[in-house]
Design an enzyme around this catalytic site. Structure first.
Site, PDB file in Angstrom:
ATOM      1  N   ASP A   5       0.907  -1.137   0.000  1.00 49.35           N
ATOM      2  CA  ASP A   5       0.000   0.000   0.000  1.00 49.35           C
ATOM      3  C   ASP A   5       0.948   1.188   0.000  1.00 49.35           C
ATOM      4  OD1 ASP A   5      -1.432   2.301   0.861  1.00 49.35           O
ATOM      5  OD2 ASP A   5      -3.045   0.989   1.525  1.00 49.35           O
ATOM      6  N   HIS A   6       1.119   1.814  -1.154  1.00 48.77           N
ATOM      7  CA  HIS A   6       2.228   2.772  -1.264  1.00 48.77           C
ATOM      8  C   HIS A   6       2.062   3.966  -0.329  1.00 48.77           C
ATOM      9  CE1 HIS A   6      -0.437   4.971  -3.985  1.00 48.77           C
ATOM     10  NE2 HIS A   6       0.396   5.992  -3.936  1.00 48.77           N
ATOM     11  N   HIS A  53      -5.902   2.698   1.096  1.00 43.93           N
ATOM     12  CA  HIS A  53      -5.164   3.835   1.647  1.00 43.93           C
ATOM     13  C   HIS A  53      -5.900   4.521   2.809  1.00 43.93           C
ATOM     14  CE1 HIS A  53      -3.023   3.087  -1.986  1.00 43.93           C
ATOM     15  NE2 HIS A  53      -3.797   3.793  -2.789  1.00 43.93           N
TER      16      HIS A  53
END
Ligand code: BG6
Length: 495
Positions: free
Chosen positions: A177-178, A240
């Site tokens: 999950d950047h 996110h």
């Protein structure tokens, strides 16, 4: 030394993500000495490319760096290309041969990172073959990095997870999950657990509401095909946004380590109320952008975008109110919103504190009940594009009389600091090399996030919409504002 030793195999090596994020991140790690001589990268995809051509592509992805031809060449010399059809068992033999040869050539200790940077339909098939064809090694480490989307609902995610778990253990799986690689997301924990004056107020006694905004100015661009099947709820909220909420809501870990943090995040997610259909209708709203104007540019309807169904009911905006049913948060709404083609790009968190119990600065002919509240103290965490935080406190306005005036204590990281700070992908790849999965999502988090989101999706799938319902360049449909006004609040950030 800081040197990390591994062979990367990137599935989807010709793809957009590889070029935009992965190769530049590996290059940064190389320049910083985390990768030196003992690493190699195999790029695979169906196309037939030569090593030379692949290396040119890799070098092209690095044009933004100010670096010598020499440096680029020696970096790119570590890259190898293997054309590969993931459905053909034989192809895995070629892959294995190449991996073994590179392992010897670069003395890689059989350390392997498999990066799945491609559409998820083949994840199960690939991981199964990595195991059955013995491309995972007996002696070194074997780690799997997976890009989102991880499933499209709880059931598909569970199925995918079972497939992957047939070949890799949970502690070998690194689900990206950047957002968790972003500096200021990691900073949430520092702000909370490093500051007693904040953490001691961090509960339903002192906090009125929490607001999390993940706004984007861009539309769907070339990703209409993917996006139209996904929508904002799955694209931004399930992953996110809920990750940010869990970091804001979690209890303090006993000590700041992977296992302890994870346990607390999972507990927080488990306390997020799963809504009934009726509650979904009250607490979640969706939107889709229509034509509009933004910074002098004209924008078209979402429905007219490339590869989007002209009658699409896909949402490009979501706002909602989450409730967290535990001792700390009972009664405190967590408002979240995310959307495309909004007024500006900005990820921000606003923690809105309760007003003082009584406004002692009211005029003498007002009762305490009639008087307005003192302005609320607000802690803002700026995630991107600016990074920093601010706190508004009330002071006295200079001059005669006695007027209360909120002042903002503001801290922003300087442009210099930002230039030198590592990119999200760079940090996450380095974490994976070191075997640290703190900033990756555990299956239990993914599973619970889907449970929270699935009920919303389900209600929405039963009802038709009146889309488009917001103009590009605005902050979403009216319903997103009404959601807070009903509770006596408003969005603190309203550009
Ligand atoms: C991705 C979504 O996960 O995050 C995209 O799929 C979105 O739709 C992107 O644009 C936003 O990321 P960032 O880092 O630009 O805020």
């Amino acid at each position: 030394s800081n040197e990390q030793i591994a062979l990367f195999t990137i599935f989807g090596g010709t793809g957009d993500l590889a070029k935009r994020k992965l190769y530049p991140s590996l290059f940064r790690l190389y320049r910083k000495g985390f990768l030196k001589e003992r690493f190699a990268v195999i790029g695979t995809a169906r196309r037939e490319w030569t090593d030379d051509y692949f290396r040119e592509v890799v070098k092209e992805s690095l044009i933004d760096f100010d670096s010598s031809e020499n440096e680029l060449d020696s970096f790119a010399s570590h890259f190898y290309y293997q054309s590969h059809n993931v459905t053909e068992t034989e192809h895995y033999h070629n892959l294995k041969k190449l991996a073994t040869a590179l392992d010897e050539k670069y003395r890689l200790n059989q350390n392997r990172i498999f990066y799945l940077a491609m559409a998820p339909n083949f994840f199960g098939l690939i991981t199964e073959h990595l195991k059955s064809e013995k491309i995972v090694t007996p002696d070194g480490f074997n780690r799997l990095i997976i890009e989102k989307p991880f499933g499209t609902d709880y059931n598909s995610a569970a199925k995918l997870n079972d497939e992957i778990r047939g070949a890799f253990e949970e502690d070998q799986i690194f689900r990206i999950d950047h957002y968790l690689g972003k500096e200021m997301i990691q900073n949430i924990s520092a702000i909370r657990f490093g500051n007693n004056i904040l953490e001691s107020l961090w509960n339903n006694k002192y906090i009125d509401n929490v607001q999390v905004t993940l706004a984007e100015a861009l539309g769907v661009e070339e990703r209409g095909g993917y996006y139209d099947k996904s929508g904002a709820l799955k694209d931004m909220i399930q992953n996110h946004t809920l990750q940010v909420v869990s970091l804001l809501a979690m209890e303090a870990p006993a000590i700041f380590t992977e296992k302890n943090i994870r346990e607390e995040k999972i507990k927080a997610l488990n306390s997020v109320r799963i809504y009934s259909p009726e509650e979904v209708k009250q607490n979640f709203v969706r939107g889709q952008y229509g034509a509009g104007k933004l910074a002098g540019k004209e924008f078209i309807n979402y429905r007219d975008e490339l590869n989007v169904d002209p009658q699409s009911e896909t949402e490009t905006f979501v706002a909602g109110k989450l409730m967290i049913d535990n001792f700390r948060w009972r009664g405190v709404p967590f408002y979240v919103r995310s959307g495309k083609q909004l007024t500006e790009k900005g990820t921000r968190i606003n923690i809105v504190f309760k007003p003082t119990p009584i406004n002692v600065f009211r005029s003498e002919n007002e009762t305490a009940c009639q008087a307005q509240d003192t302005p609320r103290n607000i802690l803002t965490i700026y995630i991107q594009p600016t990074e920093g935080f601010s706190l508004t406190l009330n002071g006295k306005e200079i001059g005669d009389g006695f007027n209360i005036n909120p002042v903002k204590m503001d801290f922003r990281h300087s442009a210099d600091t930002l230039d030198n700070s590592p990119e999200a992908y760079e940090k996450l790849i380095l974490d994976c090399l070191k075997g640290d999965s703190t900033n990756f999502t555990h299956w239990d988090e993914v599973a619970q996030s889907w449970r929270i989101v699935d009920v919303i999706r389900h209600v929405w799938d039963q009802e038709t919409t009146e889309f488009p319902n917001y103009a590009s360049g605005t902050m979403g449909p009216q319903a997103a504002f009404d959601l807070l006004e009903r509770d006596g609040f408003n969005w603190i950030w309203n550009p």
